[in-house]
Design a protein around this motif. Structure first.
Motif: not given
Length: 701
Positions: A661, A415, A666, A417
């Motif tokens: 985000c 990923h 994410v 984040a």
């Protein structure tokens, strides 16, 4: 080679499913089965059960054996393969749009699709069984009405359909099997499938049993409840199996399981008696259709039993002021495991029968000689453990372990984040994830890890902040942590100001010669050895069954005046041969691998550790929560402390945090209370959350 093996496995799986689709149809009954059963080889060597062995048992055992070979050659490459994915392929592979559906909980679209297809298979099978059987319902016995015959047929076919559930029931609980890792699952994440299958099968079997009792009452044949037929299935065995199933089912519902875990735990051990009387009731034909799951579970269970006979070397324990206990074990350097793994432990001085799963927080690369797990002292068993550790005068505690068990790869690394959301002790699997990221970033600066890591942890009391002290190993890290971009947001929901600092107590234990470092059950190359056990034990079972049938059972069937061998004895011979094959092969391989480990120097390693531990003095207590304002003892600890922010008297705004985000991909992982996981799942499944990829971690069985 990888694509070829996967293609072969896919063909075998589709063929096995096709057999289940065709089983209730006239094609199978009037064409396949007669042609396969009529061969002299089948009748002389398998007495007719060879058909179901070939169509239902062999494909699964073949997949299990070949799957072990596949995992052996490609487990070490899975992580590199994940890192090589492009952004689009990674997004396509990891996107999970969760749905919160009562009473199923959090499910994905893929899970819903498979569940729908499985229910369709059950409906298809029941409809075909009824259609096929109602066509012969005109053949009435004296004094029985047509509607009573159809009532009996419905009760019988409900039992037939319940057998389909049993064919899948044991796959999720075979912790070391190769079948689940082949499709990216592990036993812990698949336990909900076992629960679903258990509810469906118990419902069908209960309706089957009640239906027959009502039928016998309507036709004045209640005496058949006590019948143990020589030439057909045993009614008594079915009734005993149903009573066992009802006892397990009644104690498995969440209110009883969570409040009286011991009742659930001990009642579930009735599965041994249930399986025994179940196969006596259904006979050898249906037993062969459900045999693979039971066979693989038997292998896994016996290997776990062999591992549990070794006493694990407990090095030390840290008693946290929040009531949790960190247990640190010695381990062999060759033992590798993935983050979020769990391990089962048993303490004979508390209970010789109870095994409890706990999250492994250590990293097998960052801590090559040590394995750590955390016990949250909530129930009576864990409270007794904490008391024994606190009051132990001889600095010894006998512990047995099973595992560790976990995912094959560290999928969270791909990923862009990563957001980790925990409630209470749900932080423990995220400790292992953060340690893995620390290792990857420090060992290889060019490794692909999430560029941003946000840990959101909600605690009831500030004493729980001591859990943050476990983010780093007890012995620290050898080097400063690279620029990890780690942010920790801790929320204390029931206090509005920080209390006085508490102390963490460390207690060390004196080892004995019988205590050994935790090692892989089958040593190096465990998948290859497991594959050898699966293939060899099943092959030996088939050969012994053929020899016994040809030399003993077949002559009796041909020459006996009453015309047949006792029906229940068929089943008993099959059960005996299956158990003998598994126990013999597994024991031989386990002993062989144990000798090889001993000759490879493990004994010397144990001795040096023992000498080292005898001269270590107890560590003094130190302040808890040193990452959030206490004494900071090292550079890595100071780095974590600077990344931590504590909020008192409020809860996290999860929706605002997640929808805020900005990264294109994410990963969102949640672990903790059911309400917390459901809230996060709903946010990630909302319309604006197109960049969020959700995963729930739950050990709430």
């Amino acid at each position: 080679m990888r694509n070829l093996m996967m293609a072969i496995l896919l063909v075998a799986f589709v063929g096995w499913l096709l057999n289940w689709v065709l089983l209730p149809t006239k094609v199978y009954r009037d064409s396949w089965r007669p042609s396969l059963s009529s061969t002299n080889f089948n009748s002389a060597y398998f007495e007719g059960q060879g058909t179901n062995l070939l169509l239902f048992s062999f494909p699964v055992m073949f997949m299990a054996g070949l799957g072990c070979v596949y995992l052996h050659f490609h487990t070490n490459k899975l992580e590199k393969k994940e890192k090589a994915f492009s952004s689009s392929s990674s997004k396509r592979f990891t996107t999970r749009r969760p749905r919160v559906i009562s009473p199923l909980g959090i499910v994905t679209g893929v899970e819903l699709a498979f569940l729908t297809m499985f229910v369709a298979l059950l409906v298809w099978s029941l409809a075909n069984y009824l259609h096929r059987s109602f066509g012969h319902s005109h053949k009435l016995k004296h004094g029985i009405k047509p509607w009573q015959v159809k009532f009996r047929i419905v009760a019988l076919m409900l039992g037939y359909v319940g057998n389909i559930c049993w064919a899948f029931l044991f796959f999720p609980v075979a912790r070391g099997s190769s079948l689940l890792p082949l499709i990216g699952l592990n036993s812990e994440s698949s336990i909900k499938y076992h629960i679903w299958l258990g509810h469906i099968s118990n419902t069908l079997f209960t309706l089957h049993g009640i239906g027959y009792i009502v039928y016998w009452a309507m036709t004045n044949k209640l005496s058949e409840m006590l019948e143990w037929s020589r030439t057909w299935v045993s009614n008594v065995a079915g009734e005993i199996a149903l009573v066992m199933a009802l006892a397990m089912w009644a104690t498995s519902f969440a209110p009883i399981r969570r409040r009286m875990f011991e009742v659930f735990y001990y009642a579930h051990h009735l599965y041994v008696l249930f399986i025994f009387f179940y196969v006596l009731h259904v006979g050898v034909d249906f037993m062969c259709t459900v045999l693979p799951g039971i066979f693989l579970f038997l292998i896994d269970r016996y290997l776990r039993f062999l591992q549990s006979q070794r006493k694990a070397r407990l090095v030390s324990a840290r008693l946290l002021p929040c009531g949790s206990v960190e247990l640190n074990f010695s381990k062999c350097q060759g033992l590798q495991y993935s983050p979020t793994s769990i391990m089962f432990i048993n303490v004979p001085t508390i209970s010789k029968l109870q095994w409890h799963p706990f999250t492994v927080i250590s990293n097998s690369n960052l801590e090559p000689d040590e394995l750590s797990l955390v016990v949250k002292c909530l129930g009576s068993w864990s409270q007794k453990l904490s008391q024994q550790i606190s009051t132990s005068a001889d600095h010894r505690l006998e512990v047995s372990v099973e595992g560790p068990y976990g995912p094959v790869s560290s999928h969270f690394l791909r990923h862009e984040a990563l957001v980790l959301i925990s409630g209470g002790s749900g932080i423990t699997p995220f400790i292992s994830i953060i340690r893995e990221i620390i290792f990857q970033s420090s060992s290889n600066p060019n490794s692909q890890i999430p560029s941003q890591i946000l840990l959101i942890c909600a605690f009831k009391n500030s004493a729980d902040l001591a859990m943050l002290d476990l983010l780093l190993p007890a012995g620290g890290t050898p080097h400063p942590i690279p620029d990890l971009n780690l942010q920790i947001e801790a929320y204390i929901t029931r206090e509005i100001e920080p209390p006085a600092a508490a102390r963490i107590r460390t207690k060390r234990f004196n080892p004995t010669r019988s205590d050994l470092p935790i090692a892989s059950n089958l040593g190096p190359n465990p998948w290859l050895w497991l594959g050898a056990i699966v293939v060899s034990s099943f092959s030996i079972f088939v050969v012994l069954l053929a020899v016994l049938t040809r030399l003993y059972i077949y002559p009796i069937d041909r020459n006996a005046r009453d015309g047949s061998f006792h029906y229940s004895f068929f089943v008993l011979f099959d059960v005996f041969l299956a158990c003998t094959s598994v126990l013999t092969v597994s024991s031989a391989v386990f002993i062989l691998r144990k000798k090889q480990r001993g000759s490879g120097g493990e004994g010397g390693r144990v001795k040096s550790l023992e000498m080292e531990m005898e001269v270590v003095s107890p560590s003094p207590p130190r302040p808890a929560g040193s990452f959030v304002g206490g004494e900071v003892e090292s550079v890595p600890a100071r780095q974590v402390a600077e990344a931590t922010k504590v909020h008192y008297g409020r809860r996290p705004d999860l929706e605002g945090i997640l929808l805020g985000c900005q990264a294109s991909e994410v990963g969102v992982m949640a672990c903790g209370p059911r309400s917390l996981r459901h809230e996060v799942a709903r946010i990630c499944s909302s319309g604006p959350a197109q960049n969020l990829h959700f995963e729930s971690i739950s050990f709430n069985w």
